[in-house]
Design an enzyme around this catalytic site. Structure first.
Site, short mmCIF file in Angstrom:
data_model
loop_
_atom_site.label_atom_id
_atom_site.label_comp_id
_atom_site.label_asym_id
_atom_site.label_seq_id
_atom_site.Cartn_x
_atom_site.Cartn_y
_atom_site.Cartn_z
CB CYS A 159 -0.98 -0.05 1.16
SG CYS A 159 -2.47 0.95 0.87
CD GLN A 162 0.51 5.15 -2.30
OE1 GLN A 162 0.72 6.01 -1.45
NE2 GLN A 162 -0.68 4.62 -2.48
CG HIS A 203 -4.35 -3.77 2.77
ND1 HIS A 203 -3.71 -3.31 3.90
CD2 HIS A 203 -4.72 -2.66 2.10
CE1 HIS A 203 -3.71 -1.99 3.91
NE2 HIS A 203 -4.33 -1.57 2.82
CD GLU A 214 -3.43 -6.61 5.59
OE1 GLU A 214 -4.35 -5.78 5.54
OE2 GLU A 214 -2.45 -6.57 4.80
#
Length: 384
Positions: free
Chosen positions: A264, A268, A354, A356
């Site tokens: 995430c 970047q 994500h 997870e």
């Protein structure tokens, strides 16, 4: 944000967007006023994890699923120690919680933590408006002394925009802490906390990784003081264009060719460290049902997202950078947004979503195994 915690269910509330669009409903959670960036989440489950995700700091979350709060709130599922959303918008909240793990209602939890929300508005119309006009500043006002529309709109337009916001240090840990490996310890990872979710170090611990979670302000010296086998950069809020400190740390990690994984905000940061730009998406990706293609395998994954910025890297070629060749490894099938980067000449990669995924799909859980494999290969090479 000013709040009161009593008698919210029948209290009038107003949501005001910076372009002047107004929605009227009833208070949900705390009574008062709050401001942030209006964004929408398409997840139909996992509202507790959404609320406690630090990446939502300074954002007012609109839930596209009409029924929210059915399972109440428990003490096991939060992703952090508190609710981070600036405000909460729902169509039809549950009147009764029904789950054996529930300890209290969602409305009660919002009131206890002072989170101002609104219920009973047409969230479908609001979502369509945000899709067409883009994410924007918003205010929620509730209580007996509501300002007039002109005053509310003026207050909304005085709020800072998300573009240019430097927020990761506001949500990250202030002190380093350790999440021990589950079972036999195989590796040590330094995780730079830019707004990390609790499930992320847990997923690494499940794979025998001892995770040292460092503050967002950690230096390269702090990272290497734990003698890491790998370095991880987490998710987090704000504009990546402001994150010069983490970018400098990542560039040092790349210079040392330590195995590197970012998700995430970390994706970047890797983009910036390699010399690419970043930009703000019109309305972002938020939810647990986003299709992404892993271009290294051709597999399409259903993934969990929460990002309003993206990396500006070419999809159609391998790029040369100061740290070697890099390719876009993952792409969103909805809009061709870059969803992952992979270096071809050293052990470093990242994804924009994500893996997870709590709550959410587990299609991308293999990425933690990929990180483990990179560390294992590096360790074997060091021993050889």
């Amino acid at each position: 944000m000013t709040t009161s915690t009593r008698g919210a269910s029948k209290v009038p509330a107003v949501l005001v967007l910076e372009d002047g669009r107004i929605f009227r409903g009833r208070a949900y959670g705390a009574v008062g006023e709050t401001f942030g960036e209006a964004v929408f989440s398409t997840g139909m489950t996992g509202y507790q994890e959404t609320l406690t995700d630090p990446s939502y700091h300074r954002q007012v979350v609109v839930m596209t699923a009409p029924h929210v709060g059915n399972t109440g709130v428990n003490d096991e599922d939060p992703e952090s120690s508190r609710i981070w959303v600036a405000g909460y918008v729902v169509r039809d909240p549950a009147r009764v919680s029904s789950n054996w793990r529930a300890r209290r209602s969602l409305d009660e939890e919002l009131r206890q933590q002072g989170v101002v929300g609104i219920q009973g508005i047409d969230t479908r119309a609001l979502t369509r408006h945000l899709r067409e006009s883009g994410a924007m500043r918003v205010g929620i006002f509730s209580g007996s002394a509501l300002p007039d529309e002109g005053t509310m709109l003026a207050e909304v337009r005085q709020q800072p925009e998300m573009k240019g916001a430097d927020l990761s240090a506001e949500v990250a840990t202030k002190e380093t802490y350790v999440v021990p490996a589950i079972g036999e310890k195989k590796f040590t990872v330094a995780a730079v906390d830019l707004g990390i979710k609790g499930m992320t170090p847990h997923r690494m611990a499940e794979r025998g990784i001892e995770v040292h979670v460092l503050p967002a302000t950690a230096t390269a010296e702090d990272v290497y003081a734990v003698n890491p086998d790998g370095v991880f950069f987490s998710n987090g809020p704000g504009d990546p264009a402001t994150a010069d400190g983490p970018v400098a740390v990542m560039q040092e990690v790349l210079r040392r060719k330590t195995p590197l994984f970012g998700i995430c905000f970390g994706n970047q940061i890797l983009g910036r460290a390699l010399g690419f730009g970043t930009y703000k998406l019109k309305y972002g990706h938020r939810g647990i049902n986003q299709p992404v293609q892993d271009r290294t395998t051709g597999k399409v994954e259903v993934t969990a997202h929460n990002h309003g910025f993206a990396v500006d890297a070419p999809l159609d070629k391998v790029s040369d950078t100061p740290f070697g060749r890099v390719e876009v490894s993952h792409v969103c099938l909805n809009d061709d947004v870059v969803e992952g980067l992979q270096l071809l000449d050293q052990p470093a990669f990242s994804v924009q979503y994500h893996p997870e995924a709590a709550a959410g799909p587990h299609d991308a859980a293999y990425l933690f195994d990929r990180f483990t494999s990179l560390m294992n290969t590096a360790l074997e090479a060091e021993r050889a």
